[in-house]
Structures are given as structure tokens and as C-alpha cells.
Design a protein around this motif. Structure first.
Motif, PDB file in Angstrom:
ATOM      1  N   LEU A 292       0.832  -1.197   0.000  1.00  0.00           N
ATOM      2  CA  LEU A 292       0.000   0.000   0.000  1.00  0.00           C
ATOM      3  C   LEU A 292       0.868   1.250   0.000  1.00  0.00           C
ATOM      4  O   LEU A 292       2.061   1.214   0.259  1.00  0.00           O
ATOM      5  N   GLY A 293       0.250   2.356  -0.323  1.00  0.00           N
ATOM      6  CA  GLY A 293       0.873   3.667  -0.158  1.00  0.00           C
ATOM      7  C   GLY A 293       0.024   4.433   0.818  1.00  0.00           C
ATOM      8  O   GLY A 293      -1.195   4.298   0.813  1.00  0.00           O
ATOM      9  N   TYR A 294       0.655   5.206   1.696  1.00  0.00           N
ATOM     10  CA  TYR A 294      -0.110   5.901   2.736  1.00  0.00           C
ATOM     11  C   TYR A 294       0.339   7.348   2.800  1.00  0.00           C
ATOM     12  O   TYR A 294       1.527   7.632   2.878  1.00  0.00           O
ATOM     13  N   VAL A 295      -0.614   8.256   2.749  1.00  0.00           N
ATOM     14  CA  VAL A 295      -0.290   9.674   2.920  1.00  0.00           C
ATOM     15  C   VAL A 295      -0.955  10.127   4.211  1.00  0.00           C
ATOM     16  O   VAL A 295      -2.168  10.027   4.355  1.00  0.00           O
ATOM     17  N   PHE A 296      -0.133  10.582   5.152  1.00  0.00           N
ATOM     18  CA  PHE A 296      -0.648  11.004   6.446  1.00  0.00           C
ATOM     19  C   PHE A 296      -1.147  12.446   6.375  1.00  0.00           C
ATOM     20  O   PHE A 296      -0.868  13.167   5.419  1.00  0.00           O
ATOM     21  N   GLN A 297      -1.854  12.838   7.422  1.00  0.00           N
ATOM     22  CA  GLN A 297      -2.403  14.191   7.443  1.00  0.00           C
ATOM     23  C   GLN A 297      -1.300  15.247   7.394  1.00  0.00           C
ATOM     24  O   GLN A 297      -1.390  16.205   6.646  1.00  0.00           O
ATOM     25  N   GLU A 298      -0.257  15.044   8.197  1.00  0.00           N
ATOM     26  CA  GLU A 298       0.892  15.930   8.100  1.00  0.00           C
ATOM     27  C   GLU A 298       1.874  15.257   7.139  1.00  0.00           C
ATOM     28  O   GLU A 298       1.951  14.034   7.098  1.00  0.00           O
ATOM     29  N   PRO A 299       2.656  16.046   6.405  1.00  0.00           N
ATOM     30  CA  PRO A 299       3.517  15.438   5.370  1.00  0.00           C
ATOM     31  C   PRO A 299       4.459  14.375   5.929  1.00  0.00           C
ATOM     32  O   PRO A 299       4.725  13.386   5.263  1.00  0.00           O
ATOM     33  N   SER A 300       4.965  14.565   7.168  1.00  0.00           N
ATOM     34  CA  SER A 300       5.827  13.562   7.801  1.00  0.00           C
ATOM     35  C   SER A 300       6.979  13.113   6.908  1.00  0.00           C
ATOM     36  O   SER A 300       7.246  11.922   6.775  1.00  0.00           O
TER      37      SER A 300
ATOM     38  N   ILE B  41      -2.800  -0.178  -3.619  1.00  0.00           N
ATOM     39  CA  ILE B  41      -3.901   0.640  -3.132  1.00  0.00           C
ATOM     40  C   ILE B  41      -3.286   1.844  -2.430  1.00  0.00           C
ATOM     41  O   ILE B  41      -2.250   1.722  -1.771  1.00  0.00           O
ATOM     42  N   LEU B  42      -3.902   2.995  -2.618  1.00  0.00           N
ATOM     43  CA  LEU B  42      -3.363   4.216  -2.026  1.00  0.00           C
ATOM     44  C   LEU B  42      -4.326   4.693  -0.941  1.00  0.00           C
ATOM     45  O   LEU B  42      -5.530   4.808  -1.174  1.00  0.00           O
ATOM     46  N   LEU B  43      -3.781   4.931   0.257  1.00  0.00           N
ATOM     47  CA  LEU B  43      -4.609   5.404   1.373  1.00  0.00           C
ATOM     48  C   LEU B  43      -4.205   6.830   1.705  1.00  0.00           C
ATOM     49  O   LEU B  43      -3.015   7.120   1.877  1.00  0.00           O
ATOM     50  N   MET B  44      -5.179   7.716   1.785  1.00  0.00           N
ATOM     51  CA  MET B  44      -4.867   9.105   2.110  1.00  0.00           C
ATOM     52  C   MET B  44      -5.718   9.552   3.279  1.00  0.00           C
ATOM     53  O   MET B  44      -6.937   9.478   3.232  1.00  0.00           O
ATOM     54  N   ASP B  45      -5.051  10.048   4.315  1.00  0.00           N
ATOM     55  CA  ASP B  45      -5.752  10.488   5.516  1.00  0.00           C
ATOM     56  C   ASP B  45      -5.805  12.010   5.540  1.00  0.00           C
ATOM     57  O   ASP B  45      -4.849  12.645   5.978  1.00  0.00           O
ATOM     58  N   GLU B  46      -6.878  12.577   5.079  1.00  0.00           N
ATOM     59  CA  GLU B  46      -7.056  14.030   5.038  1.00  0.00           C
ATOM     60  C   GLU B  46      -5.772  14.757   4.639  1.00  0.00           C
ATOM     61  O   GLU B  46      -5.253  15.563   5.403  1.00  0.00           O
TER      62      GLU B  46
END
Lengths: 355, 227
Positions: free
Chosen positions: A77-85, A152-157
Motif C-alpha cells: 500500500l501507499g499511505y499519505v498522512f495528514q501531516e507530510p511527515s 492501493i493508495l490510502l490518504m488520511d485528510e
């Protein structure tokens, strides 16, 4: 490919208990107010919540089952957190390559070069994260998640921590992602506007439970959900560019229920577009008005009505089989004698075109 | 007149002791610091208190217990003797063990704080980028905690340089083996050789100052980069 999940988690006085079947393509918005469990659900899917119980099947692979818990680093998976981190000790290039180097053995679906181009970060590669603006950092974070060629790409706000200007800077990139990628994207958001612009499907969460799920058009127009009763209530309609009227500077956009004519710069033929029609911009008449300045008038059938505040009514119309919401006064509704089944003409004063 | 051969030897023994103890502490202390920074074990404070003990304990107390443990009649010293070795008391190895315990909080605490300051997020990000736990530790946690490691190394080293009580108890005063500078200074003062004492004391003062200055200067650079 589809995503089947049944996950539950109890933590203090919050509990998450969801069973979902999500489409394996397009953008699925996980939508709901703060604290409803959106982020927890996304983290559970990513394997970042070790206490979650249940099953999770992505395509033909089991990520979690009764006696199986695939750790996060083994989930494609790919994950994008709320803050760029971003990793502070690495350059932008180093950040992008971190996942790339560890991708081993998985087919490259998205080349790093195209991710860099898609997000417009080519000129930033040698910089350190602290030298970038918040919007640039988040674009790098998105490219970094894409560079692992996830299934699958997951993006959290991903836009929540940014100001309005930065949001406007990133939204076009997300929209082009939507059109370029053929992997499913789960997008957590509490912004109705972002969902209307980006999502195809929607999961409505409330207090850790699934309240409704379906296509965005269907959910936005369901009168039993609060979405249809907010002041800015709109209908989202998918259409394709069918032609241009150069003389008047207008474009024709076909959708399942007819053809819209809108002003705006000409787009390539057959390009899919998304239209947003505010419910308060849709007025109703019983007879076809010939003498009017309004270009978009469609025959429609009233399907249902619901009260929206003391003076207003939300009317759910069907244009062919495409639902459309209209917000009119209760007085008008009574005078027109609207009831389910009434044949009306929907006059649409303004249409927002989103590509 | 400057340093005698005996003073130089004492200085070398001290530097060797500080270097070896710091290396051992970094190797052994890092996993402990990592565990302390990450564990949610409710009795973690017990271990933290043990780690911090040498901060408040008189070095002679620590030295006394070490002497009892490591000497020929102590459990470890006795074991060494049965195995055909010699007891660790009054040897350089014994000094290393003492120094490691004595300087432990100065190494573990900065590293633990640095690991805690990183937070969970960078490690979660690394996990979503396919990094295994060990990989995450070496490629994310350690580089991000670099300022903590530098502080730990310098403090551990500098603190070992000034060790006196523990050495006196378990090291004795064997030139070339267990005679360190702090004891050499003491000997010189006892013998009223103030000029010798001045030379070594001044040198130690300067060295400690330079080391600490380096820590603060480096940490400033790191904080500037981080914000």
C-alpha cells in the motif's frame, strides 16, 4: 479486485465496528465528522492498529484474518498522512527513494519520474524537507507514497493541515491522480467539498459504524441522510464533453439524463468531467418555459420530498435515472402541488464544471 | 617542568578507559534506551530508576558493591577464579565495568530522550514504505536521534574522564593498568607536587570544556536544521 473487510476495535469509550465491500478502482471517500473513526479505519487497513480484530481481504490477498496479521511493511500500500511527515534527515530525493529502494520484486506501476512530474516537484529534489512549504511537503509525501507502486493508495485528510491557498494548490494534483491512476484510492475526509470534487464512491461513517455506502451521486442525493439537508447541498453528475459551440463560447456535456450547455474554455471531446449543481440553483416549473434565459432545462419526475428547515423543502428529482436535488420553499412546493410522481421541468441556473 | 611519564601513562589509561566505556555504553545502552522510549510496560519506571541511580549514588557506594561482587570472594570474581581467570577487581577490565555502570545514565538518558522525541510517526511512515522493524530502527530512528547519540557519547566520555571514587574502590592505583588521571592528581597533591597537579588538572579542565562546548555547538546546529 475489490476490498472486503470486517474490522472492529474497542478503545476506551470509542468503538469501531465496520463491514464493508469497497470497489477496487476509483476514489472511495471515507466521510464523516471528526471522531467518527475515519482515520482509525484507514490505519486499521494499513495495519497500523495492531489491536484491530477481524478480516481484511484486498484483491486475492488476505491482509488480516483469524490467525493472520500481515505487518504494515508487507502490505503493498501507499499511505499519505495528514501531516507530510517527511524524513527530516533525508533530502526530497532521499525521501522519494526510501520506499522505491525497498519495493523489491513488485512490478513498477508508477515510475518515480512520472510521480515527480505529476506532482510538480522536479525542482525540489535536492532540498531538505524544512526548506519546503507545507504544500510542497505534502506533494512530496504523495509522490513518495506513489513511488512504491502500491496496489492501493490510502490518504488520511492530506489537505486538512493546509491553509485554503495550499489546498487549492494540491487539489488539481489529486484530481489528475484520480484520472491517471488505475489503483483504488481510499480518501479520508470531513470536507464535503473535497469529496464532491474527488470521490466516486463514498462510505459515510458515524460513531464508528457505517451509516451508508454507495456512489457519491447516490449518497449526496439520499434524503434520509443529512448530506442532502445542508445549506450547500449539491448534486454531483458525471458527464463527458460532447461538443463545442464556438460562436457562443459554450460546451455541450452529455450525461445519462440529457445534455448540459455550459460556458467555459473548450475541453477535449470525450473527456470525462464532473458537474456540481447546487440544490438551491435548481428551480421547478410545471410547464416548459420557452421564454427564459436559462439554458439548462430538463424534464424530470419528482421522486421524493423532505423538509429542509422551517421554510424549505428538498426535492429529489429523477432526470431519466439520474437523481438531482432541488431546494425550493415549502410555499412553492404547495402551490405547484408537488408529490412523488409529479412531472416537472428542472431549470438549472448555474453549473460548476470540475475536470 | 611538565608531565612525567607516569602522568602521561595515567592520561593514556584514562583516555582508553573512557573510549572503551563509551563504546560499550553506546552498544549496550542504545537497545535499553530504545526499549525505554517505546515500551508501554507499566513498571518501566523501575528500570528508569535503576538507570538513573548512578546519578545520585556516591561513587564509593557503587565502587564498594562492585568490589564485593567482582573481588575474589564475590559471586562474579569467584566465578572468574573457578574458570581459571583472575578476579576482576584491581584490573583494567574491572575498571571498565565500573565506568560503564557509573556513566550509564549519561549515555542512556540522552539517547532515550532523542528516541522519544522522534515519536511514532516517522516509524509508521517507514513501515508504509516497506521498511522492516530493524530497517526502520537503523535508517530512521538512529539518524533522527543523531544529536542524542552525540550528546550521549560526549557526556559518557567526559564523565568517565573525571571518575574517582569508583576507581579508587575497585581499581586501586596500579600505574599503567588502573591508575587514572584523577587519582594521579590526588597522589600529586598528597605529595605536595602542586605544579604537577596543576598541569593535569588544567589539561582535564580544558578537555572537559572543549568536549561540552562541542556538544552544545553540535546540538545547536541540529536544532537549527530541525526547525
Amino acid at each position: 479486485m475489490s476490498i472486503e473487510l470486517q474490522l472492529s476495535l474497542a478503545r476506551g469509550d470509542f468503538s469501531l465496528d465496520v463491514a464493508l465491500s469497497l470497489p477496487g478502482r476509483g476514489v472511495t471517500a471515507i466521510f464523516g465528522p471528526s471522531g467518527c473513526g475515519k482515520t482509525t479505519l484507514l490505519r486499521a487497513i494499513a495495519g497500523l492498529e495492531p489491536d484491530v480484530q477481524g478480516t481484511l481481504q484486498v484483491g486475492d490477498r488476505c491482509w488480516q484474518g483469524p490467525d493472520r496479521f500481515l505487518p504494515t511493511h508487507k502490505r503493498p500500500l501507499g499511505y499519505v498522512f495528514q501531516e507530510p511527515s517527511l524524513f527530516a534527515h533525508l533530502s526530497v530525493q532521499g525521501n522519494l527513494e526510501y520506499g522505491l529502494k525497498r519495493r523489491k520484486g513488485q512490478p513498477e506501476k508508477i515510475a518515480l519520474a512520472s510521480a515527480i512530474e505529476l506532482l510538480g516537484i522536479g525542482h525540489l529534489l535536492q532540498r531538505k524537507p524544512h526548506q519546503l512549504s507545507g504544500g510542497e511537503q505534502q506533494r512530496v509525501a504523495i509522490a513518495r507514497a506513489l513511488a512504491v507502486s502500491p496496489d492501493i493508495l490510502l490518504m488520511d485528510e492530506p489537505l486538512a493541515a493546509l491553509d485554503q491557498q495550499r489546498k487549492q494548490e494540491i487539489l488539481p494534483y489529486l484530481e489528475s491522480l484520480h484520472q491517471t491512476l488505475d489503483i483504488p484510492l481510499l480518501y479520508v475526509s470531513h470536507s464535503r467539498d473535497e469529496v464532491a470534487r474527488l470521490a466516486d464512491h463514498m462510505v459515510l461513517l458515524s460513531e464508528g459504524r457505517v451509516k451508508a455506502t454507495g456512489s457519491i451521486n447516490a449518497l449526496f442525493t439520499r434524503l434520509d441522510l443529512s448530506l442532502a439537508h445542508e445549506p450547500g447541498t449539491e448534486t454531483v453528475i458525471n458527464a463527458v464533453v460532447a461538443g463545442h459551440d464556438a460562436h457562443y463560447g459554450l460546451s455541450h456535456l452529455d450525461f445519462a439524463g440529457g445534455r448540459f450547455t455550459v460556458a467555459g474554455k473548450p475541453l477535449p471531446l470525450d473527456q470525462p468531467v464532473r458537474l456540481q449543481v447546487l440544490a438551491r440553483d435548481v428551480s421547478l416549473t410545471l410547464e416548459h418555459q420557452g421564454q427564459t434565459s436559462i439554458l439548462n432545462i430538463f424534464p424530470a419526475t419528482v421522486e421524493a420530498l423532505a423538509e429542509a428547515g422551517p421554510a424549505h423543502i428538498t426535492v429529489r428529482l429523477l432526470l431519466g435515472n439520474v437523481p438531482l436535488l432541488s431546494r425550493i420553499t415549502r410555499k412553492s412546493a404547495e402551490e405547484l402541488g408537488l408529490a412523488p410522481g409529479t412531472a416537472v421541468y428542472a431549470q438549472i441556473k448555474s453549473v460548476a464544471l470540475m475536470t | 617542568m611538565s608531565l612525567t611519564d607516569a602522568d602521561l601513562t595515567a592520561l593514556l589509561v584514562t583516555l582508553k578507559l573512557a573510549a572503551i566505556s563509551t563504546c560499550i555504553l553506546l552498544l549496550v545502552g542504545t537497545p535499553i534506551a530504545w526499549w525505554l522510549a517505546r515500551t508501554r510496560w507499566r513498571f518501566k519506571f523501575l528500570i528508569e530508576a535503576v538507570v538513573a541511580l548512578p546519578l545520585v549514588l556516591p561513587p564509593t557506594v557503587l565502587g564498594f558493591y562492585l568490589l564485593v561482587t567482582l573481588g575474589p570472594h564475590g559471586p562474579i570474581g569467584g566465578l572468574m577464579e573457578t574458570l581459571g581467570g583472575r578476579p576482576l577487581a584491581f584490573t583494567f577490565s574491572g575498571l571498565v565495568i565500573g565506568s560503564v555502570l557509573y556513566s550509564m545514565p549519561f549515555v542512556i538518558q540522552p539517547v532515550q530522550n532523542a528516541f522519544s522525541a522522534i515519536g511514532n510517526r516517522p516509524l509508521e511512515v517507514a513501515a508504509t514504505l516497506r521498511a522492516s522493524p530493524l530497517d526502520r530502527f537503523f535508517t530512521v530512528a538512529v539518524p533522527l536521534a543523531a544529536p542524542g547519540f552525540i550528546t550521549a557519547a560526549v557526556l559518557g566520555f567526559a564523565h568517565t574522564l573525571g571518575e574517582f571514587g569508583v576507581v579508587l574502590m575497585i581499581g586501586g592505583n596500579i600505574p599503567g593498568e588502573t591508575q587514572v588521571v584523577s587519582i594521579a592528581i590526588y597522589d600529586h597533591v598528597e605529595a605536595l607536587e602542586y605544579s604537577q597537579a596543576h598541569w593535569i588538572s588544567g589539561g582535564l579542565l580544558l578537555l572537559s570544556f572543549v568536549l561540552l562546548m562541542a556538544v552544545y555547538a553540535l546540538n545547536r546546529r541540529f536544532t537549527v536544521v530541525k526547525t
